[in-house]
Scaffold this motif. Structure first.
Motif, PDB file in Angstrom:
ATOM      1  N   GLU A 182     144.925  51.981  44.950  1.00  0.00           N
ATOM      2  CA  GLU A 182     143.866  51.059  44.519  1.00  0.00           C
ATOM      3  C   GLU A 182     143.894  50.809  43.014  1.00  0.00           C
ATOM      4  N   GLY A 183     145.101  50.651  42.499  1.00  0.00           N
ATOM      5  CA  GLY A 183     145.258  50.241  41.107  1.00  0.00           C
ATOM      6  C   GLY A 183     145.159  51.338  40.078  1.00  0.00           C
ATOM      7  N   HIS A 184     145.122  52.597  40.475  1.00  0.00           N
ATOM      8  CA  HIS A 184     145.062  53.664  39.471  1.00  0.00           C
ATOM      9  C   HIS A 184     145.767  54.921  40.003  1.00  0.00           C
ATOM     10  N   ILE A 185     146.125  55.796  39.054  1.00  0.00           N
ATOM     11  CA  ILE A 185     146.803  57.049  39.411  1.00  0.00           C
ATOM     12  C   ILE A 185     145.803  58.026  39.993  1.00  0.00           C
ATOM     13  N   THR A 186     146.180  58.635  41.093  1.00  0.00           N
ATOM     14  CA  THR A 186     145.299  59.588  41.766  1.00  0.00           C
ATOM     15  C   THR A 186     146.137  60.625  42.513  1.00  0.00           C
ATOM     16  N   LEU A 187     145.567  61.786  42.705  1.00  0.00           N
ATOM     17  CA  LEU A 187     146.208  62.825  43.504  1.00  0.00           C
ATOM     18  C   LEU A 187     145.586  62.901  44.897  1.00  0.00           C
ATOM     19  N   ALA A 188     144.812  61.877  45.251  1.00  0.00           N
ATOM     20  CA  ALA A 188     144.118  61.887  46.547  1.00  0.00           C
ATOM     21  C   ALA A 188     145.088  61.882  47.717  1.00  0.00           C
ATOM     22  N   ILE A 189     146.216  61.175  47.560  1.00  0.00           N
ATOM     23  CA  ILE A 189     147.205  61.120  48.654  1.00  0.00           C
ATOM     24  C   ILE A 189     147.804  62.497  48.876  1.00  0.00           C
ATOM     25  N   PHE A 190     148.182  63.163  47.776  1.00  0.00           N
ATOM     26  CA  PHE A 190     148.706  64.526  47.902  1.00  0.00           C
ATOM     27  C   PHE A 190     147.644  65.457  48.485  1.00  0.00           C
ATOM     28  N   ASP A 191     146.421  65.295  48.036  1.00  0.00           N
ATOM     29  CA  ASP A 191     145.338  66.142  48.540  1.00  0.00           C
ATOM     30  C   ASP A 191     145.165  65.968  50.048  1.00  0.00           C
ATOM     31  N   ARG A 192     145.250  64.725  50.500  1.00  0.00           N
ATOM     32  CA  ARG A 192     145.114  64.454  51.939  1.00  0.00           C
ATOM     33  C   ARG A 192     146.282  65.064  52.722  1.00  0.00           C
ATOM     34  N   ILE A 193     147.483  64.871  52.210  1.00  0.00           N
ATOM     35  CA  ILE A 193     148.672  65.367  52.915  1.00  0.00           C
ATOM     36  C   ILE A 193     148.717  66.892  52.924  1.00  0.00           C
ATOM     37  N   LEU A 194     148.408  67.491  51.778  1.00  0.00           N
ATOM     38  CA  LEU A 194     148.491  68.955  51.675  1.00  0.00           C
ATOM     39  C   LEU A 194     147.480  69.652  52.571  1.00  0.00           C
ATOM     40  N   HIS A 195     146.421  68.948  52.958  1.00  0.00           N
ATOM     41  CA  HIS A 195     145.426  69.545  53.836  1.00  0.00           C
ATOM     42  C   HIS A 195     145.663  69.231  55.307  1.00  0.00           C
ATOM     43  N   LEU A 196     146.728  68.500  55.596  1.00  0.00           N
ATOM     44  CA  LEU A 196     147.073  68.242  56.991  1.00  0.00           C
ATOM     45  C   LEU A 196     147.716  69.489  57.593  1.00  0.00           C
ATOM     46  N   ASP A 197     147.203  69.938  58.723  1.00  0.00           N
ATOM     47  CA  ASP A 197     147.788  71.106  59.377  1.00  0.00           C
ATOM     48  C   ASP A 197     149.253  70.864  59.716  1.00  0.00           C
ATOM     49  N   ARG A 198     149.564  69.636  60.150  1.00  0.00           N
ATOM     50  CA  ARG A 198     150.936  69.307  60.532  1.00  0.00           C
ATOM     51  C   ARG A 198     151.892  69.476  59.356  1.00  0.00           C
ATOM     52  N   PHE A 199     151.456  69.054  58.162  1.00  0.00           N
ATOM     53  CA  PHE A 199     152.301  69.186  56.976  1.00  0.00           C
ATOM     54  C   PHE A 199     152.454  70.649  56.571  1.00  0.00           C
ATOM     55  N   GLN A 200     151.361  71.395  56.579  1.00  0.00           N
ATOM     56  CA  GLN A 200     151.428  72.811  56.191  1.00  0.00           C
ATOM     57  C   GLN A 200     152.366  73.593  57.094  1.00  0.00           C
ATOM     58  N   VAL A 201     152.273  73.322  58.395  1.00  0.00           N
ATOM     59  CA  VAL A 201     153.160  74.000  59.346  1.00  0.00           C
ATOM     60  C   VAL A 201     154.607  73.595  59.101  1.00  0.00           C
ATOM     61  N   ALA A 202     154.848  72.295  58.887  1.00  0.00           N
ATOM     62  CA  ALA A 202     156.211  71.806  58.664  1.00  0.00           C
ATOM     63  C   ALA A 202     156.805  72.382  57.380  1.00  0.00           C
ATOM     64  N   PHE A 203     155.975  72.521  56.347  1.00  0.00           N
ATOM     65  CA  PHE A 203     156.444  73.072  55.071  1.00  0.00           C
ATOM     66  C   PHE A 203     156.906  74.517  55.252  1.00  0.00           C
ATOM     67  N   VAL A 204     156.085  75.325  55.904  1.00  0.00           N
ATOM     68  CA  VAL A 204     156.439  76.725  56.140  1.00  0.00           C
ATOM     69  C   VAL A 204     157.658  76.811  57.059  1.00  0.00           C
TER      70      VAL A 204
END
Length: 568
Positions: A50-72
Motif C-alpha cells: 500500500e505504497g510504503h515499507i512494512t514488515l506486515a507481510i513477513f509478520d503474517r507469513i512467519l505466524h503461519l503454522d504451515r510456514f513454521q513447519v516447512a521452515f523446520v
C-alpha cells in the motif's frame, strides 16, 4: 614495471578496446536484469504494501503454522541429508584413493554411481522409491507382503536426496584426499599409530574444511530441492514446495515472495560461508600435489568392510535407477507385471513427442548461450583487470545460491507485474524466452567455474603475443583463448544442455500451455499416481541425456585438446 603500473596499463588497454567495453556492458546489464533484479523485486514485494515499507507481510507469513513447519522441516531434512551424504561421500572417496580394490569392476561401478545423478532428472529416485517400497512396491508388497508401507515424508526425502547428492561429495572429497601428502600419514604410522589413529589425527584434520565445504554444498542443494519433496514428501512440506503451493494454491504472490526471501537468505548464508570461508581454508590446509606415491591399504580389516559397504550402496543406487525403465515396461505396477509398451504408446499419443521437442529445442538454444557466456565471464575474471570485474563474478556465481523455486517466483513478480510489466521486456513473460533465460542463469555458475579453472592454466604470454601482433580482444579470444579451453567449452555446453532438459524447480512456475516440458509432464503424472507413463517419460529422457554426454565425449576425443606436433 611494478604491479601498479601494470594494472594501469591493463586498464588503458581495456578502455581503448571497444569490443571488450561493449561486451562488459552487455554482460553487466544482463546479469543485473536476470539475476539481481528478480531477487530485488522479491525483497521489495515482501516489504512493500500500500505504497510504503512494512514488515506486515513477513509478520503474517512467519505466524503461519504451515510456514513454521516447512521452515523446520527444511532445516531438518537439509542437515540430515548433508550429514549422511558427506559421510557416504567420504567413505567412497577414501576407498577410491586409499584402498586397493581387488576387482576392477568395482572401480567401474563407482564411476557409474558418480555419473548417474548428473545425467538423470532430479526426481528419478523418488519414482524408484515409490515403485520399490511404496504401498504397491515390488519389494514391500510383492516380496515382503507389507501392505501398509509408508515411505512418504522425511525418511523418503532424506533417502532420495542422499542418493542423489552424495556422489557430488564423493567427487569433491576424492580430489582433497589425492592432494594430501602421503609422507604425513606414513610418519604417523612409523611412530606406531594404528590406521584409525592416523585417520583421526592426521587425515581427518587436514580434511575438515573440505568436509565442511561438502556439507554446506549438499545442504544448499537439499534446501533448494523441489522435485523430490514434491513427489515423495507427502504431507512433509519444505520451503520449496510451500512456496509453490502458496502461488498455485493460495494465490498469494506477496506471501510466496516473503517465503522465497527466507529460503534465499538460508541458501545465500550457506553459500557465503562455503565460498568465501571454507574454500580459502581448504586451499591453505592442503599441501598440494603429493610428493611421493601413496601405498594402497591392503589390510583386510580395512579393505573388506569398506569395500562391501561401498559395493552394497552402489548396487542399491544402480537398482534404484534400473527400476525406472522397468516401471515403464510393466503393465500395472503392483498388480500386473506383464511386459508391455503401452506406456510409451500412451505418452506419444498424448503430447509426448511435443514435450520432448520443446524441451530439447529450448535446451539446445540455452546450452550454447550458457557455454559462450561462461567462457567470456571466465576470461574477463581471469585475464582482464577493470572496475566491475568483481561484480560480474559475484553475479554469475550468485545464481548458484538461488533455488529454482525462488528464481521462478522472482521472474513471475519481476516480468509479469514488476518494473517491466510494460515495455520491451513485458513480452518475454509466458514465452519461450523466459524459459531459456532461466536455463541460462541456472547453468551459468557451473560453466563459469569450469572456465576459470581452465583459463588459470594458460600462460598470459600466449595471448600477449597475439595482442603484440595487432589482434583485437575479440580476435584473441576466438582464435587463441577459446581453442585452448575448448574441452571446458564443450563440457560446459553439454552440462548446460543436461541441466536445462532435466530442470523442473524454476520451469514448473514459468511454463505455459504454449510450451510442453518433459519434466513438468513427469511431475504431473507422478502426482496423479500414473507411474507407468511417468517412468516411460523419464526413461526416454535419461536415454536422450546419455546420448548427449556420449556425443560430447566422442567429439572431445576427436576434436578436443589440440596436440602440438614437435618436429626435430
Amino acid at each position: 614495471m611494478n604491479r601498479r603500473q601494470s594494472a594501469s596499463l591493463d586498464r588503458k588497454k581495456f578502455l581503448h578496446d571497444p569490443v571488450m567495453l561493449v561486451t562488459v556492458v552487455i554482460l553487466i546489464v544482463a546479469l543485473l536484469l536476470f539475476v539481481l533484479y528478480p531477487l530485488v523485486i522479491l525483497l521489495m514485494d515482501s516489504v512493500w504494501e500500500e505504497g510504503h515499507i512494512t514488515l506486515a507481510i513477513f509478520d503474517r507469513i512467519l505466524h503461519l503454522d504451515r510456514f513454521q513447519v516447512a521452515f523446520v522441516n527444511t532445516l531438518r531434512a537439509g542437515v540430515l541429508t548433508a550429514l549422511i551424504s558427506t559421510l557416504l561421500g567420504l567413505m567412497f572417496a577414501y576407498v577410491d584413493v586409499y584402498v586397493k580394490l581387488r576387482f576392477k569392476i568395482l572401480e567401474k561401478l563407482f564411476g557409474v554411481v558418480s555419473l548417474l545423478p548428473v545425467v538423470s532428472p532430479p526426481f528419478v529416485l523418488s519414482l524408484s522409491m515409490i515403485c520399490l517400497f511404496g504401498r504397491s512396491g515390488l519389494i514391500t508388497r510383492q516380496l515382503l507382503h507389507i501392505y501398509d508401507s509408508n515411505i512418504y515424508g522425511l525418511f523418503g526425502i532424506v533417502v532420495t536426496q542422499t542418493l542423489t547428492f552424495f556422489p557430488v561429495c564423493y567427487l569433491m572429497l576424492r580430489g582433497l584426499l589425492k592432494n594430501i601428502d602421503p609422507s604425513l600419514e606414513e610418519a604417523s604410522r612409523d611412530m606406531g599409530g594404528t590406521r584409525w589413529q592416523v585417520f583421526t589425527t592426521v587425515t581427518l584434520p587436514l580434511m575438515l574444511p573440505g568436509l565442511g565445504n561438502a556439507f554446506l554444498v549438499t545442504f544448499i542443494e537439499s534446501a533448494a530441492d523441489f522435485a523430490n519433496p514434491m513427489l515423495i514428501g507427502g504431507d512433509y512440506d519444505t520451503l520449496a514446495t510451500t512456496i509453490y503451493l502458496q502461488i498455485t494454491g493460495a494465490y498469494d504472490k506477496q506471501g510466496a515472495a516473503a517465503m522465497a526471501v527466507v529460503l534465499l537468505s538460508i541458501t545465500i548464508l550457506m553459500f557465503v560461508i562455503q565460498k568465501y570461508y571454507l574454500e580459502s581454508k581448504t586451499a591453505a590446509t592442503l599441501t598440494g600435489k603429493a610428493s611421493r606415491e601413496r601405498v594402497p591399504i591392503t589390510d583386510k580389516s580395512v579393505t573388506v568392510p569398506l569395500t562391501i559397504l561401498c559395493a552394497l550402496t552402489s548396487v542399491f543406487v544402480v537398482l534404484m535407477y534400473a527400476m525406472v525403465p522397468m516401471g515403464a515396461l510393466f503393465k500395472l505396477w503392483g498388480r500386473n507385471y506383464s511386459l508391455t509398451l503401452d506406456h510409451f504408446k500412451y505418452i506419444f499419443s498424448y503430447g509426448g513427442l511435443r514435450a520432448f521437442k520443446d524441451s530439447a529445442l529450448l535446451s539446445a538454444i540455452a546450452a550454447p548461450i550458457t557455454a559462450i557466456m561462461s567462457m567470456i565471464i571466465a576470461y574477463l575474471v581471469v585475464k582482464r583487470k577493470f572496475k566491475g570485474r568483481g561484480l560480474i563474478e559475484l553475479l554469475s556465481m550468485l545464481a548458484m545460491a538461488v533455488p529454482g523455486t525462488v528464481l521462478g517466483v522472482g521472474y513471475i513478480r519481476g516480468f509479469s507485474n514488476g518494473l517491466f510489466h510494460t515495455g520491451f521486456l513485458q513480452g518475454i513473460y509466458g514465452t519461450s524466452a523466459i524459459l531459456i533465460i532461466a536455463f541460462v542463469v541456472r547453468s551459468l555458475p557451473t560453466g563459469t567455474r569450469s572456465g576459470i579453472s581452465a583459463l588459470r592454466q594458460i600462460d598470459k604470454s600466449i595471448e600477449e603475443s597475439a595482442y603484440d601482433m595487432g589482434a583485437g580482444s575479440g580476435k584473441v579470444f576466438m582464435s587463441v583463448t577459446l581453442p585452448l579451453i575448448k574441452d571446458s567449452f564443450f563440457s560446459g555446453l553439454v552440462t548446460a544442455f543436461v541441466r536445462s532438459i532435466t530442470a523442473i524447480s524454476a520451469v514448473i512456475l514459468l511454463v505455459t500451455p504454449r510450451w510442453n516440458m518433459v519434466t513438468v509432464q513427469i511431475n504431473s503424472l507422478a502426482e496423479k499416481g500414473t507411474y507407468g507413463p511417468a517412468c516411460a517419460y523419464a526413461t526416454i529422457l535419461i536415454v536422450v541425456v546419455y546420448a548427449a554426454v556420449a556425443l560430447m565425449n566422442l567429439f572431445i576425443k576427436h576434436f578436443g585438446t589440440s596436440k602440438i606436433r614437435r618436429e626435430d
